[in-house]
Design an enzyme around this catalytic site. Sequence first.
Site, PDB file in Angstrom:
ATOM      1  N   ARG A   1       0.841  -1.200   0.000  1.00  0.00           N
ATOM      2  CA  ARG A   1       0.000   0.000   0.000  1.00  0.00           C
ATOM      3  C   ARG A   1       0.874   1.247   0.000  1.00  0.00           C
ATOM      4  O   ARG A   1       0.530   2.270  -0.561  1.00  0.00           O
ATOM      5  CB  ARG A   1      -0.926  -0.014   1.215  1.00  0.00           C
ATOM      6  CG  ARG A   1      -1.956  -1.142   1.137  1.00  0.00           C
ATOM      7  CD  ARG A   1      -2.841  -1.137   2.368  1.00  0.00           C
ATOM      8  NE  ARG A   1      -3.834  -2.207   2.336  1.00  0.00           N
ATOM      9  CZ  ARG A   1      -3.649  -3.413   2.867  1.00  0.00           C
ATOM     10  NH1 ARG A   1      -2.506  -3.719   3.449  1.00  0.00           N
ATOM     11  NH2 ARG A   1      -4.607  -4.316   2.814  1.00  0.00           N
TER      12      ARG A   1
ATOM     13  N   ASP B   1      -9.979  -4.595   8.182  1.00  0.00           N
ATOM     14  CA  ASP B   1      -9.103  -5.602   8.793  1.00  0.00           C
ATOM     15  C   ASP B   1      -9.747  -6.168  10.059  1.00  0.00           C
ATOM     16  O   ASP B   1      -9.641  -7.362  10.353  1.00  0.00           O
ATOM     17  CB  ASP B   1      -7.751  -4.975   9.162  1.00  0.00           C
ATOM     18  CG  ASP B   1      -7.240  -4.065   8.064  1.00  0.00           C
ATOM     19  OD1 ASP B   1      -6.195  -4.356   7.486  1.00  0.00           O
ATOM     20  OD2 ASP B   1      -7.924  -3.052   7.766  1.00  0.00           O
TER      21      ASP B   1
ATOM     22  N   ARG C   1     -12.221  -8.665   9.040  1.00  0.00           N
ATOM     23  CA  ARG C   1     -11.544  -9.914   8.660  1.00  0.00           C
ATOM     24  C   ARG C   1     -11.132 -10.685   9.913  1.00  0.00           C
ATOM     25  O   ARG C   1     -11.269 -11.902   9.986  1.00  0.00           O
ATOM     26  CB  ARG C   1     -10.297  -9.599   7.815  1.00  0.00           C
ATOM     27  CG  ARG C   1     -10.636  -9.123   6.419  1.00  0.00           C
ATOM     28  CD  ARG C   1      -9.414  -8.633   5.650  1.00  0.00           C
ATOM     29  NE  ARG C   1      -9.762  -8.350   4.258  1.00  0.00           N
ATOM     30  CZ  ARG C   1      -9.135  -7.459   3.506  1.00  0.00           C
ATOM     31  NH1 ARG C   1      -8.122  -6.751   3.985  1.00  0.00           N
ATOM     32  NH2 ARG C   1      -9.511  -7.273   2.250  1.00  0.00           N
TER      33      ARG C   1
ATOM     34  N   HIS D   1      -3.338   0.604   8.370  1.00  0.00           N
ATOM     35  CA  HIS D   1      -4.027  -0.362   7.500  1.00  0.00           C
ATOM     36  C   HIS D   1      -2.961  -0.824   6.517  1.00  0.00           C
ATOM     37  O   HIS D   1      -2.753  -0.219   5.469  1.00  0.00           O
ATOM     38  CB  HIS D   1      -5.196   0.323   6.772  1.00  0.00           C
ATOM     39  CG  HIS D   1      -5.769  -0.501   5.645  1.00  0.00           C
ATOM     40  ND1 HIS D   1      -6.350  -1.726   5.825  1.00  0.00           N
ATOM     41  CD2 HIS D   1      -5.842  -0.263   4.305  1.00  0.00           C
ATOM     42  CE1 HIS D   1      -6.761  -2.206   4.659  1.00  0.00           C
ATOM     43  NE2 HIS D   1      -6.456  -1.335   3.725  1.00  0.00           N
TER      44      HIS D   1
HETATM   45  P1  NAD Z   1      -9.661   1.570  -9.565  1.00  0.00           P
HETATM   46  O1  NAD Z   1      -8.439   1.764 -10.390  1.00  0.00           O
HETATM   47  O2  NAD Z   1     -10.669   0.555  -9.975  1.00  0.00           O
HETATM   48  O3  NAD Z   1     -10.421   2.961  -9.405  1.00  0.00           O
HETATM   49  C1  NAD Z   1      -9.791   4.161  -9.145  1.00  0.00           C
HETATM   50  C2  NAD Z   1     -10.563   5.235  -9.858  1.00  0.00           C
HETATM   51  O4  NAD Z   1      -9.995   6.512  -9.524  1.00  0.00           O
HETATM   52  C3  NAD Z   1     -10.510   5.129 -11.384  1.00  0.00           C
HETATM   53  O5  NAD Z   1     -11.821   5.043 -11.921  1.00  0.00           O
HETATM   54  C4  NAD Z   1      -9.792   6.406 -11.833  1.00  0.00           C
HETATM   55  O6  NAD Z   1     -10.254   6.913 -13.064  1.00  0.00           O
HETATM   56  C5  NAD Z   1     -10.108   7.326 -10.665  1.00  0.00           C
HETATM   57  N1  NAD Z   1      -9.187   8.464 -10.554  1.00  0.00           N
HETATM   58  C6  NAD Z   1      -7.846   8.480 -10.676  1.00  0.00           C
HETATM   59  N2  NAD Z   1      -7.366   9.721 -10.507  1.00  0.00           N
HETATM   60  C7  NAD Z   1      -8.433  10.520 -10.263  1.00  0.00           C
HETATM   61  C8  NAD Z   1      -8.594  11.902  -9.996  1.00  0.00           C
HETATM   62  N3  NAD Z   1      -7.545  12.736  -9.959  1.00  0.00           N
HETATM   63  N4  NAD Z   1      -9.833  12.381  -9.805  1.00  0.00           N
HETATM   64  C9  NAD Z   1     -10.905  11.564  -9.850  1.00  0.00           C
HETATM   65  N5  NAD Z   1     -10.818  10.244 -10.099  1.00  0.00           N
HETATM   66  C10 NAD Z   1      -9.601   9.735 -10.305  1.00  0.00           C
HETATM   67  O7  NAD Z   1      -9.128   1.259  -8.069  1.00  0.00           O
HETATM   68  P2  NAD Z   1      -9.991   0.608  -6.879  1.00  0.00           P
HETATM   69  O8  NAD Z   1      -9.785  -0.862  -6.880  1.00  0.00           O
HETATM   70  O9  NAD Z   1     -11.346   1.189  -6.888  1.00  0.00           O
HETATM   71  O10 NAD Z   1      -9.183   1.166  -5.619  1.00  0.00           O
HETATM   72  C11 NAD Z   1      -9.260   2.526  -5.281  1.00  0.00           C
HETATM   73  C12 NAD Z   1      -8.416   2.783  -4.043  1.00  0.00           C
HETATM   74  O11 NAD Z   1      -9.005   2.145  -2.909  1.00  0.00           O
HETATM   75  C13 NAD Z   1      -6.986   2.226  -4.140  1.00  0.00           C
HETATM   76  O12 NAD Z   1      -6.071   3.143  -3.578  1.00  0.00           O
HETATM   77  C14 NAD Z   1      -7.049   0.969  -3.302  1.00  0.00           C
HETATM   78  O13 NAD Z   1      -5.787   0.574  -2.799  1.00  0.00           O
HETATM   79  C15 NAD Z   1      -7.994   1.448  -2.208  1.00  0.00           C
HETATM   80  N6  NAD Z   1      -8.574   0.400  -1.377  1.00  0.00           N
HETATM   81  C16 NAD Z   1      -8.687   0.698  -0.054  1.00  0.00           C
HETATM   82  C17 NAD Z   1      -9.196  -0.244   0.814  1.00  0.00           C
HETATM   83  C18 NAD Z   1      -9.285   0.102   2.291  1.00  0.00           C
HETATM   84  O14 NAD Z   1      -9.625  -0.747   3.136  1.00  0.00           O
HETATM   85  N7  NAD Z   1      -8.977   1.330   2.675  1.00  0.00           N
HETATM   86  C19 NAD Z   1      -9.611  -1.503   0.345  1.00  0.00           C
HETATM   87  C20 NAD Z   1      -9.525  -1.750  -1.023  1.00  0.00           C
HETATM   88  C21 NAD Z   1      -8.990  -0.792  -1.890  1.00  0.00           C
END
Ligand code: NAD
Length: 318
Positions: A91, A153, A156, A180
């Site tokens: 991450r 987490d 989980r 996280h």
């Molecule tokens: P993804 O690539 O499917 O989606 C990300 C989206 O962000 C895309 O549609 C992209 O076009 C958009 N984007 C990028 N730059 C942008 C901007 N400047 N303005 C607006 N939109 C923008 O990714 P995902 O699988 O949806 O994951 C998104 C985030 O969530 C990642 O950082 C991932 O690691 C995180 N995540 C967090 C957790 C948690 O528990 N906190 C769990 C899973 C995923």
Amino acid sequence: MKAKDIHKVTIIGAGFVGSTTAYTLMLSGLFSELVLIDVNETKARGEAMDLNHGIPFAKPIKIYQGTYADSKGSDLVIITAGANQREGETRMDLVHKNTSVFRDIIRQLLKYIHSGDTLLLVVTNPVDVLTYVTWKLSGFPAGHVLGSGTVLDTARFRYLIGEHVGVDTRNIHGYILGEHGDSELPAWSLTSIAGMPIDVYCRISGECRDDRTRDELFNHVKNAAYEIIKAKGATYFAVALAVQRISEAIMRDENSILTVSSVLKGQYGLNDLAISVPTIVGREGIKRVIEAPVSEKEMNLLRKSADTLKNIIKELKL
Ligand code: NAD
């Protein structure tokens, strides 16, 4: 409908996590209006269309692809935009990429939302660092900026303990604390079943095995995202439900105890970083960070996790 009865949420990022979150929130009935913003406007528009066609099976809600101007009047803005983890990436590898994405997002948002009206909920990874970045760049009070932190987490953890001892996960209380990510820790000292510390429950039930099993169980929690990403490319169902749970605690002023990430002000001797510990969450955001009496070993691990985050924050020169 009077304007004050509208409950509005904006989701920035309509990728796997953002669109699945929109789906869970649509089913939740918590909001009457949901705006989806993404640099990829076509994707956001497509997701909004797909969701709208399910409304006859859900509760009335207005869902649309929007611009930052449409975030005006939001009770909650959820940020899921940015790069996600690729196989083999941690991450923390995402930190520089996503900090620059956040600089742009926060700058645009601040034209339309104000502290006092809107709470900010960060989901993008590395979530603790980006929660801190969001607090710093927005100038919002610390209690109005939350990160999804270790809420997932912790789910989980509770699920795996429930499976291990053969008890409904809802009757398992326990928390994952810290980052996280790779430096997170299980708070076994705060883990209970049927009101009993887990050690007592294990003794009377004879269901738990040795300490090695505990280590294995925690490793499953810590490595879950890596395993899921290897198998299917991304994780989104459980995190979207975690975000729904946090949104519910906020919008219904539930005073729920959740391990959201927030900027600490001396609790656990920690300052000037965002990290997850048990926290009371309600309509005003962070109501109280609970200083739980964790064991000395856990406290040392929490300090180490905090050091990891602080070192990254220092590098960002915010
Ligand atoms: P993804 O690539 O499917 O989606 C990300 C989206 O962000 C895309 O549609 C992209 O076009 C958009 N984007 C990028 N730059 C942008 C901007 N400047 N303005 C607006 N939109 C923008 O990714 P995902 O699988 O949806 O994951 C998104 C985030 O969530 C990642 O950082 C991932 O690691 C995180 N995540 C967090 C957790 C948690 O528990 N906190 C769990 C899973 C995923």
